[in-house]
Scaffold this active site. Structure first.
Site, short mmCIF file in Angstrom:
data_model
loop_
_atom_site.label_atom_id
_atom_site.label_comp_id
_atom_site.label_asym_id
_atom_site.label_seq_id
_atom_site.Cartn_x
_atom_site.Cartn_y
_atom_site.Cartn_z
N GLU A 102 0.89 -1.42 0.08
CA GLU A 102 0.07 0.04 0.00
C GLU A 102 0.87 1.30 -0.12
OE1 GLU A 102 -3.48 2.12 2.62
OE2 GLU A 102 -2.39 0.48 3.24
N ASP A 103 1.95 1.25 0.93
CA ASP A 103 2.92 2.45 1.07
C ASP A 103 3.89 2.78 0.23
OD1 ASP A 103 0.94 3.06 3.12
OD2 ASP A 103 2.24 2.82 4.54
#
Length: 718
Positions: free
Chosen positions: A82-83
């Site tokens: 996600e990051d």
């Protein structure tokens, strides 16, 4: 945090892992850590720490639960997709498919942060259910992630703190509890509580500390007397003082209206021993030391809770205070604190208790999946699930002696659906402890329940008003929706055929192209949808029949503009049996019964309501009258119908019993009876009885009229 300090912490974790993992697996966890550290390079948390401190802390929480190396690797990598934009495939290449799947599952749960809007929250819960069904470890990593986020919630903005805390209390804490993970459950609850109500939390915490200080002497004295008694009997056992957590104190004060001192005047201890046999021996020992309070003993060893929890609970009275004692083995203690996570702790040892616990969790997740398939929308799904996340269990037995756990307030219908959906759907009656019982009465722990089914039986819509389990509610709704659609199609087809007769057409002879043209024109998906719309009263059969009749000539628009005329063909009556179900209902105003002249009124979205043709509630005007459906009764009706009677009589002793007896002698059933006083000499009895037609009603009325005290009898039509 410096690179050296970070390295020390990962080494500290490696040291902790060496107590239960081999070197090659620890090295894989270490490799996942360095990969994540590189991926999150330059990212900081709101607290000012390097981002990598969060995945490391999550892995540490899982290491305390002694989870397997793949879960720990997933904890290290859970924010990478996600990051940092690293794709799932890259993780699969580096760390294997299983770890990549876990990371992907946790990422999906993180992306779908539960917003305050109910739909979003419900949508996310569905996704979480799917992830849990694939691999239960996804939720374990997510719970550890949530726990660390709750521990470090301080620097977050107020609004976000509030949302995360509410979501934790609503969703994550109950899931931890349902998976039997007591230590994570209590910490999540207390952290959520102190975030939502900091003042209340501080006040209760200070009050607990103050009280504990002043009661230290009593606590020590009870502990030493318990220890002496165990030693005297030669029983192994370590005694731990048990603290009530803040949120549970607050909830007891709020919902059970108990004062703080009432709750805290109970001294709680836990005795951990070696074997199940020792548990029962220790119970005998403590009962010989202090008197047990009646009705407060619970044996969760013989009948474990729904989340796998096992223990003996007893409350004693001694030294002018109540003493709560829980007695369990070391394994039960592990399972009580770590629940499903204990499965990995005991992976190398054979443990029957754990296999049973694993099966319970699998059954629960499977139940969630079934509900998910049946629910029409995500909001309905979460409504069903929330019921199952907060169970206060009762335990009942099947006739073969199998134990079933159900939430408090569950009825025989809930029990039937808990066994199998098909048994619930076909349920018609039940026996409770071998006697016939009511399907709506709440069950009590210890009862033996037998379900009586009948082929072709269908759920009753009234069941929705008393069932409590999500599975029962979702199954009933599912069947009723399907049933309503089937019935609305049938009714729609009957009404359309009748209208087509008026135009000299037969439905079976209309060409498929004409039908398809009318379906397109009405902007519905299929002909069945169109029939269903007619059956539910949303479209007029006459107009659709006119469209079908004229579609061959290509003049659909003109057909729409025509207003219905009452012509001979369309006035041919439709036969009704009185058992049509959900889309044919009887008007409560005039209570028609077989033999009464009747008409049908289409009620938008609900189907047809049958009225007596003299009912005052029927629509006025020629045009409205033309839209009524003329009905006739089938000849072989055996069902019962409600009728209201007004009986005027002279007040005499035993006259009500005479009236009831007269109804029974004429094979009628009384649904309701009420007496209104007219004066000292005369009275009026209002009777609602069940009959199967006008002839039967005439027989009942004759019997009542023959009673000497009766001066007048009439049928009531409101």
């Amino acid at each position: 945090m410096s690179a050296e300090a970070t390295a020390e912490t990962v080494e500290g974790l490696a040291e902790e892992l060496s107590t239960y993992l081999d070197t090659s697996r620890i090295n894989q966890v270490r490799r996942a850590y360095y990969y994540a550290e590189q991926a999150h390079e330059g990212q900081m948390r709101r607290s000012g720490d390097h981002y990598i401190t969060h995945p490391l802390a999550v892995a540490r929480i899982l290491a305390e639960l002694k989870l397997d190396h793949q879960s720990l690797m997933a904890a290290m990598l859970h924010d990478v997709i996600e990051d940092t934009g690293i794709p799932k495939d890259a993780l699969a290449d580096q760390f294997g498919e299983d770890v990549a799947e876990l990371v992907d599952g946790v990422s999906k749960l993180t992306q779908i942060e539960f917003r305050s809007r109910a739909e979003a929250q419900a949508e996310n819960f569905q996704k979480m259910t799917l992830a849990m069904a694939r691999d239960i470890r996804v939720i374990l990593v997510k719970l550890a992630d949530r726990l660390h986020n709750m521990r470090t919630l301080g620097p977050m903005p107020y609004e976000k703190r509030l949302r995360i805390a509410t979501e934790t209390l609503d969703i994550y804490a109950p899931i931890a509890n349902r998976l039997g993970m007591h230590s994570i459950f209590t910490e999540l609850e207390d952290l959520g509580f102190s975030s939502l109500y900091p003042m209340r939390s501080r006040y209760i915490s200070q009050a607990v500390s103050k009280l504990r200080g002043s009661h230290q002497q009593i606590i020590e004295e009870i502990r030493s007397r318990l220890e002496d008694k165990l030693e005297e009997r030669g029983l192994p056992g370590r005694i731990i003082g048990r603290e009530k957590h803040l949120n549970s104190i607050y909830n007891k004060m709020k919902f059970k209206q108990k004062s703080f001192h009432e709750i805290m005047d109970v001294y709680a201890f836990r005795i951990i021993t070696d074997t199940e046999d020792d548990c029962y021996r220790i119970l005998g020992a403590v009962h010989s030391l202090y008197k047990p309070l009646p009705g407060r003993f619970k044996d969760y060893i013989a009948m474990p809770k729904a989340n796998g929890y096992q223990s003996l609970h007893t409350t004693l009275f001694g030294m002018h205070v109540n003493i709560e004692i829980q007695i369990r083995t070391e394994e039960m203690e592990h399972i009580a604190n770590n629940g499903i996570a204990a499965h990995w702790m005991y992976k190398n040892e054979s443990s029957d208790t754990l296999t049973v616990h694993q099966k319970r969790v699998d059954r629960w997740v499977q139940g969630l999946m079934e509900m998910r398939e049946r629910a029409d929308d995500s909001l309905e799904f979460i409504e069903h699930v929330k019921v199952d996340l907060f169970p206060d269990e009762i335990y009942v037995f099947t006739p073969k002696g199998k134990i079933m756990e159900l939430p408090r307030g569950a009825t025989p219908i809930d029990f039937a659906y808990a066994i199998h959906t098909d048994i619930g759907n076909a349920c018609v009656a039940c026996r409770i402890n071998r006697n016939l019982g009511s399907l709506s009465q709440p069950l009590q722990s210890g009862q033996t329940v037998e379900v009586i089914t009948a082929p072709g039986a269908r759920p009753n819509p009234a069941w929705l008003s008393f069932v409590v389990t999500g599975k029962a509610r979702s199954s009933i709704r599912h069947v009723l929706k399907h049933q309503k659609r089937t019935e609305s199609i049938e009714l729609g087809k009957t009404l359309l055929k009748k209208s087509l007769n008026g135009f000299g057409f037969k439905l079976s002879l209309i060409a498929d192209e004409q039908v398809a043209a009318v379906v397109r024109h009405n902007q519905v998906q299929s002909f069945d949808d169109l029939l269903s719309e007619i059956g539910l009263g949303n479209r007029m059969a006459y107009l659709v029949a006119r469209q079908l009749a004229m579609s061959g000539e290509g003049v659909l628009e003109e057909a729409d503009q025509d207003q219905p005329q009452a012509d001979a063909g369309s006035r041919a009556p439709v036969t009704i049996r009185g058992t049509e179900g959900l889309v044919v209902r009887f008007a409560s105003c005039c209570k028609p019964i077989p033999g009464d002249p009747v008409v049908g009124v289409m009620d938008s979205g609900k189907g047809m309501v049958i009225h007596s043709d003299t009912c005052s509630r029927l629509p006025e005007g020629d045009e409205a009258r033309a839209r009524l459906t003329h009905l006739k009764w089938a000849k072989d009706i055996t069902d019962e119908f409600s009728v209201e009677l007004r009986v005027e009589l002279e007040r005499q002793r035993g006259v009500i019993a005479e009236v009831a007896n007269a109804v029974a002698m004429a094979d009628g059933n009384i649904e309701r009876i009420s007496v209104e006083e007219q004066n000292a000499r005369l009275g009026i009895v209002s009777l609602v009885i069940h009959v199967n037609g006008r002839r039967h009603l005439a027989r009942v009325m004759r019997r009542i009229k023959n009673i000497r005290a009766v001066t007048n009898i009439s049928r009531v039509r409101h």
